[in-house]
Write an enzyme that holds these catalytic residues in place. Sequence first.
Site, PDB file in Angstrom:
ATOM      1  N   GLU A   1       0.823  -1.206   0.000  1.00 59.18           N
ATOM      2  CA  GLU A   1       0.000   0.000   0.000  1.00 59.18           C
ATOM      3  C   GLU A   1       0.861   1.261   0.000  1.00 59.18           C
ATOM      4  O   GLU A   1       0.549   2.242  -0.689  1.00 59.18           O
ATOM      5  CB  GLU A   1      -0.925   0.008   1.222  1.00 59.18           C
TER       6      GLU A   1
ATOM      7  N   CYS B   1      -2.637  -3.230   7.342  1.00 53.37           N
ATOM      8  CA  CYS B   1      -2.329  -3.331   8.761  1.00 53.37           C
ATOM      9  C   CYS B   1      -2.651  -2.022   9.474  1.00 53.37           C
ATOM     10  O   CYS B   1      -2.578  -0.937   8.902  1.00 53.37           O
ATOM     11  CB  CYS B   1      -0.868  -3.701   8.973  1.00 53.37           C
TER      12      CYS B   1
ATOM     13  N   CYS C   1      -0.307   0.891   7.761  1.00 59.37           N
ATOM     14  CA  CYS C   1      -0.721   1.309   6.421  1.00 59.37           C
ATOM     15  C   CYS C   1      -2.020   2.110   6.472  1.00 59.37           C
ATOM     16  O   CYS C   1      -2.257   2.976   5.624  1.00 59.37           O
ATOM     17  CB  CYS C   1      -0.897   0.087   5.526  1.00 59.37           C
TER      18      CYS C   1
ATOM     19  N   ARG D   1      14.608 -24.738  -3.932  1.00 57.52           N
ATOM     20  CA  ARG D   1      15.441 -24.489  -2.751  1.00 57.52           C
ATOM     21  C   ARG D   1      15.684 -22.996  -2.545  1.00 57.52           C
ATOM     22  O   ARG D   1      15.785 -22.528  -1.401  1.00 57.52           O
ATOM     23  CB  ARG D   1      16.786 -25.192  -2.895  1.00 57.52           C
TER      24      ARG D   1
ATOM     25  N   LEU E   1      22.574 -29.550  -0.577  1.00 54.16           N
ATOM     26  CA  LEU E   1      21.241 -28.997  -0.309  1.00 54.16           C
ATOM     27  C   LEU E   1      21.166 -27.476  -0.435  1.00 54.16           C
ATOM     28  O   LEU E   1      20.312 -26.839   0.187  1.00 54.16           O
ATOM     29  CB  LEU E   1      20.731 -29.426   1.086  1.00 54.16           C
TER      30      LEU E   1
ATOM     31  N   ARG F   1      21.645 -23.661  -6.441  1.00 53.27           N
ATOM     32  CA  ARG F   1      22.712 -23.269  -7.359  1.00 53.27           C
ATOM     33  C   ARG F   1      22.118 -23.053  -8.754  1.00 53.27           C
ATOM     34  O   ARG F   1      21.699 -24.020  -9.387  1.00 53.27           O
ATOM     35  CB  ARG F   1      23.795 -24.351  -7.389  1.00 53.27           C
TER      36      ARG F   1
ATOM     37  N   LEU G   1       9.219 -38.662   4.364  1.00 46.64           N
ATOM     38  CA  LEU G   1       8.081 -38.249   3.551  1.00 46.64           C
ATOM     39  C   LEU G   1       6.810 -39.011   3.935  1.00 46.64           C
ATOM     40  O   LEU G   1       5.727 -38.426   4.045  1.00 46.64           O
ATOM     41  CB  LEU G   1       8.393 -38.472   2.071  1.00 46.64           C
TER      42      LEU G   1
END
Length: 373
Positions: free
Chosen positions: A57, A80, A89, A189, A209, A212, A304
């Site tokens: 905003e 907010c 805001c 990632r 991990l 790249r 998982l």
Amino acid sequence: MADQEEFDVWHMARALELAARGLGRVEPNPLVGCTIVNQGDVVGEGWHGQFGGPHAEIEALRVAGPHAAGATMYVTLEPCAHFGKTPPCTQAIVAAGIRRVVAATVDPFPAVGGQGLTELREAGIEVSVGQSAEEARRLNAPYFKLVETGRPWLIAKWAMTLDGKIATRSGASRWISSRDSRQIVHALRGRVDAVLVGIGTALADDPLLTARPAGPRGATRRVLDSRARLPSTSRLVRSAGEVPVLVITAPQAGAEDVARLTAAGCEVFCCGGSNRVERLDTLLAELGRRRMTNVLVEGGSQVLGTLLDLDQIDEVHVFLAPKLFGGAAAPGPLAGLGRAAIEDRAQLEEMRIQAVGQDVYVSGRVRRTAPPA
């Protein structure tokens, strides 16, 4: 009225498009976009571009300048009314002379929670709520989950063969998917808060991990390692001084190994609980406490599968390679307890299927309540 509704839909769609530009840059804040329209002309646009930076905003009001007076503001989330990292805001909206505010949804954050809209109404501004609400909630689903449940949005990723194997019977798994598919994983990632793997994956693949090339966020690497077995020679431990590593242990982890990992620069967090389910549940609560919004889970099958049992997987990215491994002992992507009845299945929605080199890339969100059979 029909013309006004069509007008509102069009401008809110643009605000949602702007909001998406903050993906990976604003979390744990929500993605927010804003357009300001005066007498049919767009006089200001903005989006929340960086955590701690100006809200959408404020950016739109800055662009609009004096043209904001008497205008309509379209914003994807309730403005907010509290002091956080930036001033409210609502005060800026009132001061600019905005005549009407169209908000897609109420902000569930306790410090907002309808107070911003109330303040605008009390200032004499016309307020409309609910335009494109479903689209706005979908865009900010990770934020809503974090605020409403205290748990992060979990993105499950795996690569598998046509016969559903994530490794051979000897445990070999590099590489099932193509280089092009792996580049998509690097992009994932680069926009999440953390990447999570089990110790089996860490030992078998010795992964780094990291993203790249680097993305807008630098994800913490997290390893579920109940006995603190992660080797000091692993790429994760050797790079802990450059990119944070959190090793999640259980009470049975040896003190010497915990000290070894700590001395190498890893953070060690001991999860209470007598089994994998309880420890993972504790971990998710801790990640939520740390305001982790998006967490990418890259395996293995026990991790998982247990997360699926906990009904915590929100989004799935699967890379299907034109290969066959065979073998009853070769693992599939989801272990754990699993579903007993077909009607209890986890079902994907908003599914996308695309070719990536020789692979087939399937992604979608998990709908937790299965439709009637």
